[in-house]
Design a protein around this motif. Structure first.
Motif, PDB file in Angstrom:
ATOM      1  N   VAL A 178       0.864  -1.183   0.000  1.00 20.29           N
ATOM      2  CA  VAL A 178       0.000   0.000   0.000  1.00 20.29           C
ATOM      3  C   VAL A 178       0.896   1.228   0.000  1.00 20.29           C
ATOM      4  O   VAL A 178       1.729   1.392   0.905  1.00 20.29           O
ATOM      5  CB  VAL A 178      -0.917   0.034   1.249  1.00 20.29           C
ATOM      6  CG1 VAL A 178      -1.802   1.276   1.222  1.00 20.29           C
ATOM      7  CG2 VAL A 178      -1.771  -1.224   1.325  1.00 20.29           C
ATOM      8  N   THR A 179       0.757   2.070  -1.024  1.00 16.07           N
ATOM      9  CA  THR A 179       1.535   3.302  -1.065  1.00 16.07           C
ATOM     10  C   THR A 179       0.787   4.391  -0.303  1.00 16.07           C
ATOM     11  O   THR A 179      -0.444   4.434  -0.298  1.00 16.07           O
ATOM     12  CB  THR A 179       1.804   3.755  -2.512  1.00 16.07           C
ATOM     13  OG1 THR A 179       0.545   3.919  -3.186  1.00 16.07           O
ATOM     14  CG2 THR A 179       2.640   2.730  -3.254  1.00 16.07           C
ATOM     15  N   LYS A 180       1.578   5.299   0.323  1.00 19.34           N
ATOM     16  CA  LYS A 180       0.980   6.348   1.162  1.00 19.34           C
ATOM     17  C   LYS A 180       1.453   7.733   0.725  1.00 19.34           C
ATOM     18  O   LYS A 180       1.667   8.616   1.558  1.00 19.34           O
ATOM     19  CB  LYS A 180       1.352   6.099   2.627  1.00 19.34           C
ATOM     20  CG  LYS A 180       0.914   4.745   3.168  1.00 19.34           C
ATOM     21  CD  LYS A 180       1.234   4.585   4.649  1.00 19.34           C
ATOM     22  CE  LYS A 180       2.723   4.442   4.899  1.00 19.34           C
ATOM     23  NZ  LYS A 180       3.046   4.316   6.335  1.00 19.34           N
ATOM     24  N   GLY A 181       1.650   7.905  -0.603  1.00 19.77           N
ATOM     25  CA  GLY A 181       2.112   9.202  -1.099  1.00 19.77           C
ATOM     26  C   GLY A 181       3.469   9.552  -0.512  1.00 19.77           C
ATOM     27  O   GLY A 181       4.370   8.712  -0.461  1.00 19.77           O
ATOM     28  N   LYS A 182       3.614  10.784  -0.022  1.00 19.89           N
ATOM     29  CA  LYS A 182       4.921  11.215   0.510  1.00 19.89           C
ATOM     30  C   LYS A 182       5.289  10.487   1.802  1.00 19.89           C
ATOM     31  O   LYS A 182       6.428  10.563   2.259  1.00 19.89           O
ATOM     32  CB  LYS A 182       4.917  12.726   0.739  1.00 19.89           C
ATOM     33  CG  LYS A 182       3.980  13.193   1.830  1.00 19.89           C
ATOM     34  CD  LYS A 182       4.060  14.702   2.000  1.00 19.89           C
ATOM     35  CE  LYS A 182       3.152  15.185   3.123  1.00 19.89           C
ATOM     36  NZ  LYS A 182       3.201  16.642   3.284  1.00 19.89           N
ATOM     37  N   HIS A 183       4.315   9.756   2.382  1.00 14.39           N
ATOM     38  CA  HIS A 183       4.587   9.036   3.632  1.00 14.39           C
ATOM     39  C   HIS A 183       5.071   7.611   3.402  1.00 14.39           C
ATOM     40  O   HIS A 183       5.062   6.792   4.319  1.00 14.39           O
ATOM     41  CB  HIS A 183       3.342   9.039   4.524  1.00 14.39           C
ATOM     42  CG  HIS A 183       2.859  10.423   4.849  1.00 14.39           C
ATOM     43  ND1 HIS A 183       3.604  11.309   5.605  1.00 14.39           N
ATOM     44  CD2 HIS A 183       1.728  11.086   4.495  1.00 14.39           C
ATOM     45  CE1 HIS A 183       2.947  12.454   5.707  1.00 14.39           C
ATOM     46  NE2 HIS A 183       1.811  12.346   5.042  1.00 14.39           N
ATOM     47  N   GLY A 184       5.475   7.279   2.168  1.00 15.14           N
ATOM     48  CA  GLY A 184       6.102   5.981   1.922  1.00 15.14           C
ATOM     49  C   GLY A 184       5.123   4.879   1.597  1.00 15.14           C
ATOM     50  O   GLY A 184       4.148   5.079   0.872  1.00 15.14           O
ATOM     51  N   ALA A 185       5.354   3.697   2.156  1.00 13.74           N
ATOM     52  CA  ALA A 185       4.548   2.526   1.789  1.00 13.74           C
ATOM     53  C   ALA A 185       4.642   1.444   2.851  1.00 13.74           C
ATOM     54  O   ALA A 185       5.571   1.414   3.664  1.00 13.74           O
ATOM     55  CB  ALA A 185       5.026   1.971   0.446  1.00 13.74           C
ATOM     56  N   LEU A 186       3.642   0.559   2.820  1.00 15.76           N
ATOM     57  CA  LEU A 186       3.613  -0.645   3.663  1.00 15.76           C
ATOM     58  C   LEU A 186       3.682  -1.866   2.756  1.00 15.76           C
ATOM     59  O   LEU A 186       3.049  -1.896   1.702  1.00 15.76           O
ATOM     60  CB  LEU A 186       2.291  -0.719   4.426  1.00 15.76           C
ATOM     61  CG  LEU A 186       2.128   0.062   5.725  1.00 15.76           C
ATOM     62  CD1 LEU A 186       0.655   0.042   6.132  1.00 15.76           C
ATOM     63  CD2 LEU A 186       2.985  -0.549   6.823  1.00 15.76           C
ATOM     64  N   LEU A 187       4.424  -2.875   3.182  1.00 19.63           N
ATOM     65  CA  LEU A 187       4.543  -4.117   2.421  1.00 19.63           C
ATOM     66  C   LEU A 187       4.190  -5.300   3.317  1.00 19.63           C
ATOM     67  O   LEU A 187       4.706  -5.416   4.434  1.00 19.63           O
ATOM     68  CB  LEU A 187       5.979  -4.281   1.908  1.00 19.63           C
ATOM     69  CG  LEU A 187       6.366  -5.642   1.299  1.00 19.63           C
ATOM     70  CD1 LEU A 187       5.607  -5.908   0.004  1.00 19.63           C
ATOM     71  CD2 LEU A 187       7.880  -5.719   1.063  1.00 19.63           C
ATOM     72  N   MET A 188       3.305  -6.164   2.839  1.00 23.13           N
ATOM     73  CA  MET A 188       3.039  -7.445   3.497  1.00 23.13           C
ATOM     74  C   MET A 188       3.699  -8.522   2.641  1.00 23.13           C
ATOM     75  O   MET A 188       3.389  -8.663   1.453  1.00 23.13           O
ATOM     76  CB  MET A 188       1.524  -7.691   3.579  1.00 23.13           C
ATOM     77  CG  MET A 188       1.156  -9.026   4.221  1.00 23.13           C
ATOM     78  SD  MET A 188      -0.631  -9.380   4.055  1.00 23.13           S
ATOM     79  CE  MET A 188      -1.296  -8.270   5.282  1.00 23.13           C
ATOM     80  N   TRP A 189       4.618  -9.286   3.242  1.00 18.98           N
ATOM     81  CA  TRP A 189       5.379 -10.285   2.479  1.00 18.98           C
ATOM     82  C   TRP A 189       5.707 -11.461   3.390  1.00 18.98           C
ATOM     83  O   TRP A 189       6.319 -11.277   4.435  1.00 18.98           O
ATOM     84  CB  TRP A 189       6.657  -9.647   1.941  1.00 18.98           C
ATOM     85  CG  TRP A 189       7.455 -10.507   1.010  1.00 18.98           C
ATOM     86  CD1 TRP A 189       8.621 -11.163   1.309  1.00 18.98           C
ATOM     87  CD2 TRP A 189       7.183 -10.808  -0.369  1.00 18.98           C
ATOM     88  NE1 TRP A 189       9.082 -11.836   0.207  1.00 18.98           N
ATOM     89  CE2 TRP A 189       8.221 -11.643  -0.842  1.00 18.98           C
ATOM     90  CE3 TRP A 189       6.157 -10.448  -1.244  1.00 18.98           C
ATOM     91  CZ2 TRP A 189       8.260 -12.125  -2.156  1.00 18.98           C
ATOM     92  CZ3 TRP A 189       6.201 -10.921  -2.545  1.00 18.98           C
ATOM     93  CH2 TRP A 189       7.236 -11.746  -2.984  1.00 18.98           C
TER      94      TRP A 189
END
Length: 300
Positions: A214-225
Motif C-alpha cells: 500500500v503506497t501512502k504518497g509522501k509518507h512511503g509505503a507498507l509491504l506485506m510479504w
C-alpha cells in the motif's frame, strides 16, 4: 524465482499518450511499470493495442526504442490510440480524463501474446483495462496461465466495479493499492476496520492473497510479504508531478522481491525510486543508481 537470469516480465493493459497542456508523453500504468522494470535489467514485453494512426506508430516506435518487446502490441483499424488529458493541481497531483473507447479497450490476443505470458516469470495487470469487455476477456484468459500475477489496482472513476475488482484480486499473487484505494475497496467488502494494516489483513483473508503493498504518497509505503509487515516512511522530495510515481514504485518493488532482495531493502529501494519520479516531470524520467543511493543515504 528466476535462477540468476533476467526476470522475464509481461505487462498487460493500456498504452497511450498523456497530454499535459501542449505536451504529449507516452504513458499508461502497465507501460510505466514495464519501462521501469526494463531499466532495472528485466526482460520485458508489453501486451496492448494502439490505433492504426500516427499516434499508434509513434508509441510502437518509442516503446521499441526503449527496449521493450512490441510484437504483442496490436493495431486496430477501428479504434484510435488512447489519449488521456492530465490536469495537475498546485501540489503536482494529477487528475485524468480518459478517452473511451480507445484501441487499448479492444485488446485481442495473438499467439505471440499467449506464448510470451506462458514463458514469463511475472504478469503485471491493472484494473483500468477491464472497463471494456473485450480487453477484460483477454485478461481473464491470460490469468489462467501459471505465472506469478501482480495486480496493480488503479481506480479511475467511473471505470470500475467492485465485483470485477474482487475477481481480479482473487486471481493475483500480489496486489498493489494506494491508501485511498485500499480503504475504499475494503469498505465495499464490508470491512469493519479503518486502519491500513487491519484492512490489509482483512483483504488478505478475503482473497487468499498473502503479498500486497500500500503506497501512502509522501509518507512511503507498507509491504506485506510472507506473513510480515515492512514499512518505509518516505523520502522528502520537491514534487514536480505525481504521474507514474506509483508505477515506478511497483516496477522497482516487483523486480526487487522476485529477484530475491530482502523485503525491507526492496521497499526502501522502491520508495526512493517512486519519490524521484515524483520529483521529475512525466511518468518515465531517467533515474541513475547514484541518485537513488544519494536519496537513500541522505535519509538514513
Amino acid at each position: 524465482m528466476n535462477n540468476g537470469k533476467s526476470l522475464k516480465a509481461v505487462a498487460y493493459g493500456e498504452v497511450l499518450w498523456d497530454v499535459f497542456d501542449n505536451e504529449k508523453k507516452i504513458g499508461g500504468a502497465p507501460l510505466n511499470v514495464a519501462l521501469r522494470m526494463k531499466t532495472l535489467g528485466c526482460d520485458v514485453a508489453m501486451i496492448s493495442c494502439v490505433g492504426k494512426d500516427a499516434d499508434g506508430e509513434a508509441i510502437i516506435n518509442q516503446v521499441k526504442s526503449l527496449g521493450l518487446e512490441t510484437n504483442a502490441i496490436m493495431q486496430s483499424e477501428n479504434f484510435p490510440t488512447g489519449l488521456v488529458n492530465v490536469t495537475l493541481n498546485e501540489r503536482g497531483s494529477a487528475t485524468y480524463e480518459i478517452a473511451y473507447p480507445s484501441a487499448w479497450d479492444k485488446i485481442v490476443l495473438n499467439d505471440f501474446a499467449k506464448k510470451v505470458v506462458a514463458d514469463a516469470d511475472v504478469l503485471i495487470y491493472g484494473s483500468l483495462v477491464c472497463r471494456d469487455e473485450v480487453s477484460r476477456k483477454s485478461l481473464e484468459e491470460l490469468l489462467q496461465t501459471k505465472v506469478y500475477k501482480v495486480f496493480d489496482v488503479n481506480l479511475r472513476k467511473p471505470h470500475y466495479s467492485y465485483e470485477i475488482l474482487e475477481q481480479l484480486m482473487h486471481s493475483a499473487n500480489f496486489i498493489k493499492f494506494n491508501d485511498e484505494e485500499l480503504l475504499e475497496i475494503a469498505k465495499a467488502m464490508h470491512s469493519p476496520f479503518t486502519g491500513l494494516e487491519e484492512n490489509m489483513h482483512f483483504i488478505a483473508e478475503k482473497t487468499n492473497v498473502t503479498a500486497m503493498c500500500v503506497t501512502k504518497g509522501k509518507h512511503g509505503a507498507l509491504l506485506m510479504w510472507e506473513g510480515k509487515l515492512y514499512d518505509n516512511s518516505g523520502y522528502p522530495v520537491e514534487v514536480s508531478d505525481t504521474v507514474g510515481a506509483g508505477d515506478s514504485f511497483l516496477g522497482a518493488l516487483t523486480t526487487s522481491l522476485l529477484t530475491g532482495k530482502e523485503p525491507q531493502a526492496a521497499i526502501d529501494f522502491a520508495c526512493a525510486i517512486g519519490a524521484l519520479v515524483a520529483a521529475s516531470p512525466g511518468a518515465n524520467p531517467e533515474i541513475s543508481h547514484s541518485k537513488i543511493e544519494n536519496l537513500m543515504t541522505k535519509v538514513s
